[in-house]
Design a protein around this motif. Structure first.
Motif, PDB file in Angstrom:
ATOM      1  N   GLU A 164       0.357   8.723   0.701  1.00 46.55           N
ATOM      2  CA  GLU A 164       1.510   8.614  -0.198  1.00 46.55           C
ATOM      3  C   GLU A 164       1.075   8.823  -1.641  1.00 46.55           C
ATOM      4  O   GLU A 164       1.743   9.535  -2.419  1.00 46.55           O
ATOM      5  CB  GLU A 164       2.161   7.239  -0.035  1.00 46.55           C
ATOM      6  N   ILE A 165      -0.048   8.229  -2.011  1.00 45.74           N
ATOM      7  CA  ILE A 165      -0.577   8.423  -3.362  1.00 45.74           C
ATOM      8  C   ILE A 165      -0.990   9.878  -3.569  1.00 45.74           C
ATOM      9  O   ILE A 165      -0.661  10.495  -4.595  1.00 45.74           O
ATOM     10  CB  ILE A 165      -1.780   7.484  -3.592  1.00 45.74           C
ATOM     11  N   ALA A 166      -1.715  10.438  -2.598  1.00 43.17           N
ATOM     12  CA  ALA A 166      -2.200  11.816  -2.715  1.00 43.17           C
ATOM     13  C   ALA A 166      -1.055  12.821  -2.816  1.00 43.17           C
ATOM     14  O   ALA A 166      -1.128  13.791  -3.586  1.00 43.17           O
ATOM     15  CB  ALA A 166      -3.093  12.158  -1.527  1.00 43.17           C
ATOM     16  N   ALA A 179      -2.162   4.440 -11.589  1.00 39.11           N
ATOM     17  CA  ALA A 179      -0.770   4.554 -12.024  1.00 39.11           C
ATOM     18  C   ALA A 179       0.144   4.917 -10.858  1.00 39.11           C
ATOM     19  O   ALA A 179       1.269   4.395 -10.752  1.00 39.11           O
ATOM     20  CB  ALA A 179      -0.663   5.609 -13.128  1.00 39.11           C
ATOM     21  N   THR A 180      -0.312   5.791  -9.986  1.00 34.21           N
ATOM     22  CA  THR A 180       0.499   6.205  -8.839  1.00 34.21           C
ATOM     23  C   THR A 180       0.650   5.060  -7.846  1.00 34.21           C
ATOM     24  O   THR A 180       1.722   4.881  -7.254  1.00 34.21           O
ATOM     25  CB  THR A 180      -0.126   7.429  -8.152  1.00 34.21           C
ATOM     26  N   PHE A 181      -0.402   4.273  -7.680  1.00 34.05           N
ATOM     27  CA  PHE A 181      -0.290   3.089  -6.826  1.00 34.05           C
ATOM     28  C   PHE A 181       0.761   2.143  -7.375  1.00 34.05           C
ATOM     29  O   PHE A 181       1.575   1.574  -6.620  1.00 34.05           O
ATOM     30  CB  PHE A 181      -1.628   2.379  -6.704  1.00 34.05           C
ATOM     31  N   VAL A 189      -5.886  -1.738  -3.520  1.00 38.44           N
ATOM     32  CA  VAL A 189      -4.668  -1.202  -2.912  1.00 38.44           C
ATOM     33  C   VAL A 189      -4.326  -1.863  -1.585  1.00 38.44           C
ATOM     34  O   VAL A 189      -3.155  -2.091  -1.270  1.00 38.44           O
ATOM     35  CB  VAL A 189      -4.824   0.326  -2.715  1.00 38.44           C
ATOM     36  N   PHE A 190      -5.336  -2.187  -0.792  1.00 41.46           N
ATOM     37  CA  PHE A 190      -5.083  -2.585   0.590  1.00 41.46           C
ATOM     38  C   PHE A 190      -5.022  -4.094   0.717  1.00 41.46           C
ATOM     39  O   PHE A 190      -5.804  -4.815   0.093  1.00 41.46           O
ATOM     40  CB  PHE A 190      -6.160  -1.994   1.494  1.00 41.46           C
ATOM     41  N   PRO A 191      -4.076  -4.611   1.504  1.00 41.76           N
ATOM     42  CA  PRO A 191      -3.818  -6.055   1.546  1.00 41.76           C
ATOM     43  C   PRO A 191      -4.989  -6.842   2.126  1.00 41.76           C
ATOM     44  O   PRO A 191      -5.740  -6.337   2.966  1.00 41.76           O
ATOM     45  CB  PRO A 191      -2.587  -6.160   2.464  1.00 41.76           C
ATOM     46  N   PRO A 192      -5.164  -8.101   1.661  1.00 44.12           N
ATOM     47  CA  PRO A 192      -6.250  -8.931   2.190  1.00 44.12           C
ATOM     48  C   PRO A 192      -6.007  -9.294   3.644  1.00 44.12           C
ATOM     49  O   PRO A 192      -4.861  -9.497   4.062  1.00 44.12           O
ATOM     50  CB  PRO A 192      -6.222 -10.167   1.289  1.00 44.12           C
ATOM     51  N   GLU A 193      -7.072  -9.368   4.410  1.00 41.79           N
ATOM     52  CA  GLU A 193      -7.000  -9.743   5.816  1.00 41.79           C
ATOM     53  C   GLU A 193      -7.966 -10.889   6.077  1.00 41.79           C
ATOM     54  O   GLU A 193      -9.136 -10.819   5.686  1.00 41.79           O
ATOM     55  CB  GLU A 193      -7.371  -8.550   6.711  1.00 41.79           C
TER      56      GLU A 193
END
Length: 221
Positions: A29-31, A197-199, A79-83
């Motif tokens: 999505e960002i790319a 910025a895109t994130f 960017v990626f959620p904590p697990e």
């Protein structure tokens, strides 16, 4: 952009049909919004780290930030959620109720992975590094390791897909955000502000939450 990934469902899924997974969907999505052409290269996690260090790939999806890794890559955005980190066991005597229970056990870990600082730096633990979580869970079933530590979604997904009757220990460790990391090559580094910025765009317009919630619902079934 050349992106290195290891097969770790549901975050990064590599099949004959292509590459998917939560981390891939977020990065794509960002790319797309930056108008990048992306080429994915699949390899075991430890090799991906080495490829980043050697400059053979531009981007890595999902590593945790450590001082050692910051020397060879730039961590652009969490960017990626904590697990949560879970400890899976197959036999009741290997149920982990506190950290000290791990001493004397054979602990299956993903080769090259970082989990949490106390665990990563504890030389008194017996760790068995293997390239894939699928193999680690099979080793657990066969009694070749006593427990396997894995991020929540990866561990549960792997156990479910393999049909292994593994249990989750009550002892768990909170997760940390993982990152889009990029090479310290000057050309690639020039994109870090644009990535951040895109994130922020996909987070503010709801795209990010939609992608994450879809995977959460799938994992909880």
């Amino acid at each position: 952009m050349t992106v290195g990934i290891n097969h770790a469902p549901p975050y990064r899924v590599v099949t004959d049909e292509g590459v998917t997974g939560l981390y891939v969907d977020i990065f794509n999505e960002i790319a797309d919004r930056i108008d990048w052409k992306v080429h994915y290269v699949e390899a075991p996690f430890r090799r991906i780290l080495r490829m980043m260090e050697d400059g053979d790939i531009d981007v890595m999806l999902g590593p945790l930030k450590t001082n050692e890794r910051e020397e060879m890559m730039a961590f652009v955005a969490p960017v990626f959620p904590p697990e949560r980190k879970l400890f899976f066991y197959y036999r009741d005597q290997h149920r982990v109720t506190e950290y000290d229970d791990l001493y004397g056990m054979k602990i299956g870990v993903l080769s090259g992975a970082s989990y949490f600082e106390k665990f990563d730096t504890d030389d008194e633990l017996t760790k068995e590094p293997i390239a894939r979580y699928e193999n680690l869970m099979r080793m657990l079933e066969m009694g070749r390791v006593d427990v396997v530590v894995a991020p929540e979604l990866v561990g549960r997904y792997t156990v479910d897909q393999l049909g292994i009757n593994a249990s989750e220990s009550p002892y768990q460790v909170p997760g940390e955000h993982s990152y889009i990391a990029i090479s310290r090559n000057l050309h690639v580094l020039s994109w870090q502000d644009r990535i951040s910025a895109t994130f922020e765009q996909i987070r503010k317009d709801g795209t990010y939450d939609k992608l994450v919630s879809g995977y959460r619902k799938h994992a909880s079934k």
